[in-house]
Design an enzyme around this catalytic site. Structure first.
Site, mmCIF file in Angstrom:
data_model
loop_
_atom_site.group_PDB
_atom_site.id
_atom_site.type_symbol
_atom_site.label_atom_id
_atom_site.label_comp_id
_atom_site.label_asym_id
_atom_site.label_seq_id
_atom_site.Cartn_x
_atom_site.Cartn_y
_atom_site.Cartn_z
ATOM 1 N N GLY A 28 -0.670 -16.011 -37.273
ATOM 2 C CA GLY A 28 -1.896 -16.568 -36.726
ATOM 3 C C GLY A 28 -2.206 -16.058 -35.337
ATOM 4 C CG ASP A 49 1.050 -17.313 -41.521
ATOM 5 O OD1 ASP A 49 0.171 -17.706 -42.325
ATOM 6 O OD2 ASP A 49 0.912 -17.341 -40.291
ATOM 7 C CB THR A 53 -5.944 -19.614 -40.877
ATOM 8 O OG1 THR A 53 -4.697 -20.155 -40.414
ATOM 9 C CG2 THR A 53 -6.735 -20.710 -41.582
ATOM 10 N N GLY A 54 -3.753 -17.063 -41.169
ATOM 11 C CA GLY A 54 -3.105 -15.938 -40.520
ATOM 12 C C GLY A 54 -3.524 -14.625 -41.164
ATOM 13 C CG ASP A 74 2.068 -24.195 -47.590
ATOM 14 O OD1 ASP A 74 2.423 -24.965 -46.681
ATOM 15 O OD2 ASP A 74 0.940 -24.206 -48.110
ATOM 16 C CB THR A 108 0.012 -28.202 -42.909
ATOM 17 O OG1 THR A 108 -0.471 -27.564 -44.092
ATOM 18 C CG2 THR A 108 0.618 -27.154 -41.985
ATOM 19 N NE ARG A 122 20.058 -26.004 -44.098
ATOM 20 C CZ ARG A 122 20.390 -24.744 -43.828
ATOM 21 N NH1 ARG A 122 21.655 -24.391 -43.679
ATOM 22 N NH2 ARG A 122 19.440 -23.828 -43.698
ATOM 23 C CB ALA A 130 2.262 -25.817 -31.629
ATOM 24 C CE1 TYR A 161 -4.650 -28.987 -35.913
ATOM 25 C CE2 TYR A 161 -5.882 -29.990 -34.113
ATOM 26 C CZ TYR A 161 -4.984 -29.041 -34.559
ATOM 27 O OH TYR A 161 -4.419 -28.146 -33.675
#
Length: 338
Positions: A28, A49, A53-54, A74, A108, A122, A130, A161
């Site tokens: 991205g 990725d 959108t990347g 994903d 996500t 782990r 982020a 979001y």
């Protein structure tokens, strides 16, 4: 390796023992810049990725490096890797993108974060989330400090979001308290620069693309609403400093430029810097669009020694140059890039 990200701010924070670092969302806008800087510092980088959108062109220059690996995956699905550090940048960040599939955006943010936190637990990896200034919603406190709980609509058009990122923060702190995972949480304010997509949908890319293509520049609302714009070089510097900080500094920490501009002022700057003859037109303000947005970065200054250095005009010129180069490609190449 050539890099568009200045190395001047990174040396004391990034040139450490070689690590195996996972960058989720590494193809991205932000992730590709981060991958580039980490590789330049001698680390092994895994770019994960799903390419929703990347863009492969963002990381094409890195493919020659034996220390760079691309994993098409994903984060909503579990993943097994051995890593030393994890940067979680995997989520669409502009309203048109995250609103196009709001359920997957929420997955996500929440399920993806859960999977990466379980990986960190782990492997013993340190993990950085982020997060976003959107957790403050349409704020009643200005500028926004990390202790402010925010004013977020839990079922509005932006909530997939906003609330997804808020839930992710909760998961991070619960894993820290319950499983002693070393976490870092940053709240990113409006960031811009080269490698933004033409169809990104955020205000800087919208204005630059409209100006360069001779379209009317669209301002939603009367243009008096404010934002604070942080250039990508400065933001990447902040992420790296946060990851390298003391284990006791979990965050959240605001990363953004505290200089505030109205949207109208941004439009005028873009018109001036591009020499465009575009006219400014106004459209209704979208639901839940924040009226003010500016970070209080006192904590970042004190704990990270970080502050942004790139002025808006300089950053805009680099962004304009990026889109100019993109638009001078042949039509087939441009279609593939977008």
């Amino acid at each position: 390796m050539q890099t568009s990200v200045h190395s001047r701010n990174y040396s004391s924070h990034i040139h450490q023992a070689r690590k195996r670092i996972l960058v989720a969302g590494g193809a991205g806008f932000l992730g590709s810049h981060l991958c580039e800087v980490l590789l330049e510092a001698g680390h092994e980088v895994i770019c994960l990725d799903n390419f929703s959108t990347g863009l492969t062109r963002n990381i094409a220059r890195l493919n020659h490096s034996d220390a760079f690996n691309i994993v098409a995956h994903d984060i909503v699905l579990p993943i097994e890797l051995e890593v030393d550090e994890i940067y979680n940048l995997a989520c669409p960040a502009s309203p048109p993108q995250y609103q196009s599939d709001p359920i997957h955006t929420m997955k996500t943010c929440v399920i993806g974060s859960l999977n990466l936190l379980e990986l960190a637990a782990r492997t013993g990896a340190r993990i950085l989330q982020a997060s976003t200034s959107e957790v403050y919603g349409d704020p009643h406190v200005h500028p926004q400090v990390e202790s402010y709980w925010g004013n977020v609509n839990p079922f509005g058009p932006r909530s997939c979001y906003d609330e997804g990122k808020r839930c992710a923060e909760t998961l991070f702190f619960d894993f820290h308290k319950t499983h002693h995972v070393e976490i870092k949480v940053v709240r990113i304010f409006n960031t811009y620069g080269p490698r933004m997509r033409p169809d990104d949908g955020r205000v800087v890319s919208n204005f630059v693309v409209q100006a360069l293509t001779g379209q009317d520049i669209t301002i939603y609302g009367d243009g008096s609403q404010t934002r604070s714009f942080c250039f990508v070089d400065d933001l990447i510097d902040g992420l790296i400093r946060m990851m390298a900080s003391s284990a006791s500094l979990t965050g959240p920490v605001n990363l953004g430029n505290p200089r505030e501009f109205t949207i109208g002022e941004l439009a005028e700057q873009v018109i001036g810097l591009t020499g465009s003859r575009s006219k400014i037109i106004h459209r209704p303000l979208p639901a839940d669009d924040p009226r003010q947005r500016r970070p209080d970065i006192t904590l970042a200054i004190r704990e990270l020694g970080w502050r942004p250095n790139v002025e808006l005009a300089s950053g805009l010129m680099q962004t304009i140059d990026h889109f100019n180069r993109l638009f001078t490609r042949t039509a087939p190449d441009l279609a593939g890039a977008i």
